[in-house]
Each structure stands twice: as structure tokens, then as C-alpha cells.
Design a protein around this motif. Structure first.
Motif, PDB file in Angstrom:
ATOM      1  N   PHE A 133      21.901   5.947  71.108  1.00  0.00           N
ATOM      2  CA  PHE A 133      21.638   5.022  72.552  1.00  0.00           C
ATOM      3  C   PHE A 133      20.551   4.072  72.529  1.00  0.00           C
ATOM      4  O   PHE A 133      20.734   2.857  73.292  1.00  0.00           O
ATOM      5  CB  PHE A 133      20.654   6.280  74.212  1.00  0.00           C
ATOM      6  N   ALA A 134      19.655   3.976  71.746  1.00  0.00           N
ATOM      7  CA  ALA A 134      19.262   2.710  71.102  1.00  0.00           C
ATOM      8  C   ALA A 134      20.058   1.890  70.790  1.00  0.00           C
ATOM      9  O   ALA A 134      19.824   0.575  71.080  1.00  0.00           O
ATOM     10  CB  ALA A 134      17.914   3.903  69.992  1.00  0.00           C
ATOM     11  N   LEU A 135      21.556   2.201  70.175  1.00  0.00           N
ATOM     12  CA  LEU A 135      21.990   1.201  69.492  1.00  0.00           C
ATOM     13  C   LEU A 135      22.829   0.963  70.535  1.00  0.00           C
ATOM     14  O   LEU A 135      23.061  -0.282  70.635  1.00  0.00           O
ATOM     15  CB  LEU A 135      22.704   1.211  68.221  1.00  0.00           C
ATOM     16  N   GLU A 136      22.553   2.068  71.483  1.00  0.00           N
ATOM     17  CA  GLU A 136      23.836   0.841  72.831  1.00  0.00           C
ATOM     18  C   GLU A 136      23.005   0.184  73.685  1.00  0.00           C
ATOM     19  O   GLU A 136      23.800  -1.237  73.794  1.00  0.00           O
ATOM     20  CB  GLU A 136      24.226   2.431  73.703  1.00  0.00           C
ATOM     21  N   GLY A 137      21.930   0.555  73.627  1.00  0.00           N
ATOM     22  CA  GLY A 137      21.365  -0.826  74.318  1.00  0.00           C
ATOM     23  C   GLY A 137      20.909  -2.208  73.311  1.00  0.00           C
ATOM     24  O   GLY A 137      21.025  -2.982  73.821  1.00  0.00           O
ATOM     25  N   ILE A 138      21.254  -2.106  71.910  1.00  0.00           N
ATOM     26  CA  ILE A 138      20.385  -2.951  71.796  1.00  0.00           C
ATOM     27  C   ILE A 138      21.627  -4.059  71.632  1.00  0.00           C
ATOM     28  O   ILE A 138      21.756  -5.355  71.842  1.00  0.00           O
ATOM     29  CB  ILE A 138      20.525  -3.087  69.903  1.00  0.00           C
ATOM     30  N   ALA A 139      23.207  -3.414  71.178  1.00  0.00           N
ATOM     31  CA  ALA A 139      24.966  -4.301  71.762  1.00  0.00           C
ATOM     32  C   ALA A 139      24.861  -4.105  72.860  1.00  0.00           C
ATOM     33  O   ALA A 139      26.038  -4.952  72.866  1.00  0.00           O
ATOM     34  CB  ALA A 139      25.519  -3.077  71.061  1.00  0.00           C
ATOM     35  N   PHE A 140      24.227  -3.855  73.649  1.00  0.00           N
ATOM     36  CA  PHE A 140      24.543  -4.241  75.389  1.00  0.00           C
ATOM     37  C   PHE A 140      24.624  -6.099  75.382  1.00  0.00           C
ATOM     38  O   PHE A 140      24.046  -6.497  74.990  1.00  0.00           O
ATOM     39  CB  PHE A 140      23.940  -3.735  76.205  1.00  0.00           C
ATOM     40  N   ASP A 141      25.702  -6.516  76.178  1.00  0.00           N
ATOM     41  CA  ASP A 141      25.808  -6.965  75.986  1.00  0.00           C
ATOM     42  C   ASP A 141      25.056  -8.120  77.700  1.00  0.00           C
ATOM     43  O   ASP A 141      25.070  -8.208  78.590  1.00  0.00           O
ATOM     44  CB  ASP A 141      27.557  -7.904  77.283  1.00  0.00           C
ATOM     45  N   TYR A 142      24.022  -9.193  76.831  1.00  0.00           N
ATOM     46  CA  TYR A 142      22.791  -9.989  76.967  1.00  0.00           C
ATOM     47  C   TYR A 142      23.592 -10.151  78.870  1.00  0.00           C
ATOM     48  O   TYR A 142      22.984 -10.522  79.340  1.00  0.00           O
ATOM     49  CB  TYR A 142      21.946  -9.483  76.839  1.00  0.00           C
ATOM     50  N   ASN A 143      24.312 -11.217  78.591  1.00  0.00           N
ATOM     51  CA  ASN A 143      25.190 -11.410  79.573  1.00  0.00           C
ATOM     52  C   ASN A 143      25.199 -11.501  80.640  1.00  0.00           C
ATOM     53  O   ASN A 143      25.842 -12.556  81.803  1.00  0.00           O
ATOM     54  CB  ASN A 143      26.247 -12.739  79.312  1.00  0.00           C
ATOM     55  N   HIS A 144      25.551  -9.296  80.684  1.00  0.00           N
ATOM     56  CA  HIS A 144      26.126  -8.769  82.154  1.00  0.00           C
ATOM     57  C   HIS A 144      24.910  -9.415  82.956  1.00  0.00           C
ATOM     58  O   HIS A 144      24.051  -8.969  82.549  1.00  0.00           O
ATOM     59  CB  HIS A 144      25.940  -7.257  81.445  1.00  0.00           C
ATOM     60  N   PRO A 145      25.288  -9.118  84.559  1.00  0.00           N
ATOM     61  CA  PRO A 145      24.263  -9.793  85.112  1.00  0.00           C
ATOM     62  C   PRO A 145      23.619  -8.281  85.523  1.00  0.00           C
ATOM     63  O   PRO A 145      22.302  -8.813  86.234  1.00  0.00           O
ATOM     64  CB  PRO A 145      25.857  -9.492  86.505  1.00  0.00           C
ATOM     65  N   MET A 146      23.420  -7.057  84.931  1.00  0.00           N
ATOM     66  CA  MET A 146      22.423  -6.890  84.826  1.00  0.00           C
ATOM     67  C   MET A 146      21.843  -5.639  83.998  1.00  0.00           C
ATOM     68  O   MET A 146      21.944  -4.657  83.425  1.00  0.00           O
ATOM     69  CB  MET A 146      22.939  -4.857  86.143  1.00  0.00           C
ATOM     70  N   ALA A 147      21.988  -6.916  82.766  1.00  0.00           N
ATOM     71  CA  ALA A 147      21.830  -6.026  81.116  1.00  0.00           C
ATOM     72  C   ALA A 147      20.780  -5.911  81.616  1.00  0.00           C
ATOM     73  O   ALA A 147      20.478  -5.268  80.965  1.00  0.00           O
ATOM     74  CB  ALA A 147      22.178  -7.761  80.705  1.00  0.00           C
TER      75      ALA A 147
ATOM     76  N   GLY B 246      27.436  -2.885  61.914  1.00  0.00           N
ATOM     77  CA  GLY B 246      27.979  -2.030  60.824  1.00  0.00           C
ATOM     78  C   GLY B 246      27.424  -1.425  59.939  1.00  0.00           C
ATOM     79  O   GLY B 246      26.780  -0.053  59.997  1.00  0.00           O
ATOM     80  N   LEU B 247      26.288  -2.199  59.980  1.00  0.00           N
ATOM     81  CA  LEU B 247      24.947  -1.603  58.356  1.00  0.00           C
ATOM     82  C   LEU B 247      24.306  -0.855  59.008  1.00  0.00           C
ATOM     83  O   LEU B 247      23.620   0.060  58.140  1.00  0.00           O
ATOM     84  CB  LEU B 247      24.117  -3.127  57.841  1.00  0.00           C
ATOM     85  N   LEU B 248      23.664  -1.321  60.424  1.00  0.00           N
ATOM     86  CA  LEU B 248      22.662   0.137  60.268  1.00  0.00           C
ATOM     87  C   LEU B 248      23.333   0.973  60.999  1.00  0.00           C
ATOM     88  O   LEU B 248      22.805   2.718  60.592  1.00  0.00           O
ATOM     89  CB  LEU B 248      21.877  -0.348  62.799  1.00  0.00           C
ATOM     90  N   ILE B 249      24.372   1.522  62.146  1.00  0.00           N
ATOM     91  CA  ILE B 249      25.396   2.693  61.670  1.00  0.00           C
ATOM     92  C   ILE B 249      25.926   3.330  60.307  1.00  0.00           C
ATOM     93  O   ILE B 249      25.182   4.590  60.216  1.00  0.00           O
ATOM     94  CB  ILE B 249      26.946   2.356  62.917  1.00  0.00           C
ATOM     95  N   GLY B 250      26.750   2.870  59.773  1.00  0.00           N
ATOM     96  CA  GLY B 250      26.655   2.964  58.396  1.00  0.00           C
ATOM     97  C   GLY B 250      25.621   3.712  57.439  1.00  0.00           C
ATOM     98  O   GLY B 250      25.161   4.879  56.872  1.00  0.00           O
ATOM     99  N   GLY B 251      23.820   2.750  57.910  1.00  0.00           N
ATOM    100  CA  GLY B 251      23.063   3.062  56.881  1.00  0.00           C
ATOM    101  C   GLY B 251      22.800   4.647  57.481  1.00  0.00           C
ATOM    102  O   GLY B 251      22.327   5.418  56.834  1.00  0.00           O
ATOM    103  N   PHE B 252      22.720   4.669  58.832  1.00  0.00           N
ATOM    104  CA  PHE B 252      22.126   5.784  59.535  1.00  0.00           C
ATOM    105  C   PHE B 252      22.682   6.988  59.713  1.00  0.00           C
ATOM    106  O   PHE B 252      22.652   7.901  59.309  1.00  0.00           O
ATOM    107  CB  PHE B 252      21.758   5.321  61.194  1.00  0.00           C
TER     108      PHE B 252
END
Length: 105
Positions: free
Chosen positions: A56-70, A9-15
Motif C-alpha cells: 500500500f505504501a508503494l501504491e501511494g508513492i507510485a500514484f499518478d500525482y496529476n490525477h484530480p484527487m491525487a 522496480g528496485l524497491l519491489i525487487g529488493g524488498f
């Protein structure tokens, strides 16, 4: 990638605040100096594309790393972010060339 809960939220708000100010200043300067419209259009396109790249960078950072194809999904998001960022930098270079042209008397 695990982050503290409020970091995204801070990243999105600040940007958003910084990008909003940059866009407003660009539009204000464009209205004040209408003699170089292409330069301002390329600058606004640059700012828009940087915003898309950050999305897109924030989507990559926030992606669920437990996903099988993360790993593949994160790599794709970061790759898309890089390509969009490269196009935004091309727009910035074109804008700089446009602003640096000398007026013919």
C-alpha cells in the motif's frame, strides 16, 4: 511522486528478496524447533502484514500525482499502509511474548 523509472522496480525487487529470505528462515527455524508453533505463526503473520503494508505504501508513492484527487488517494493509501503496519507490529509483539514464555518443567 515522480521517481526515476527504475526505482520502483528496485524497491519491489529488493524488498521481495529480503522478505523472501526472512520468510524462508522463519519457516526453516519453525521446522527445526516445533516446540513454539504459535510464536512462528505470529511471526509469519507479521511478515505477511508488513508485506501488505509495503504494497500500500508503494501504491501511494507510485500514484499518478496529476490525477484530480491525487492528494486524497495518496493519503488513503498511506493511511491504509500505516494501519496494516500497526497490526503487523502487534503480531510481532505477540510473537515476542510467545517466544519469551518459559517452558514448564
Amino acid at each position: 511522486m515522480p521517481l526515476e523509472q527504475e526505482v520502483m522496480g528496485l524497491l519491489i525487487g529488493g524488498f521481495s528478496i529480503v522478505m523472501g529470505v526472512a520468510i524462508l528462515v522463519t519457516v526453516f527455524l519453525w521446522m527445526k524447533n516445533k516446540n513454539n508453533t504459535p510464536g512462528y505463526i505470529w511471526t509469519l503473520l507479521h511478515l505477511l502484514l508488513v508485506s501488505v503494508a509495503v504494497y500500500f505504501a508503494l501504491e501511494g508513492i507510485a500514484f499518478d500525482y496529476n490525477h484530480p484527487m491525487a492528494s486524497e488517494e495518496i493519503s488513503l493509501q498511506i493511511g491504509i499502509s500505516g494501519v496494516v503496519w500497526a497490526f503487523s507490529m502487534l503480531c510481532l509483539v505477540i510473537a515476542l511474548f510467545s517466544f519469551s514464555k518459559k517452558e514448564k518443567a
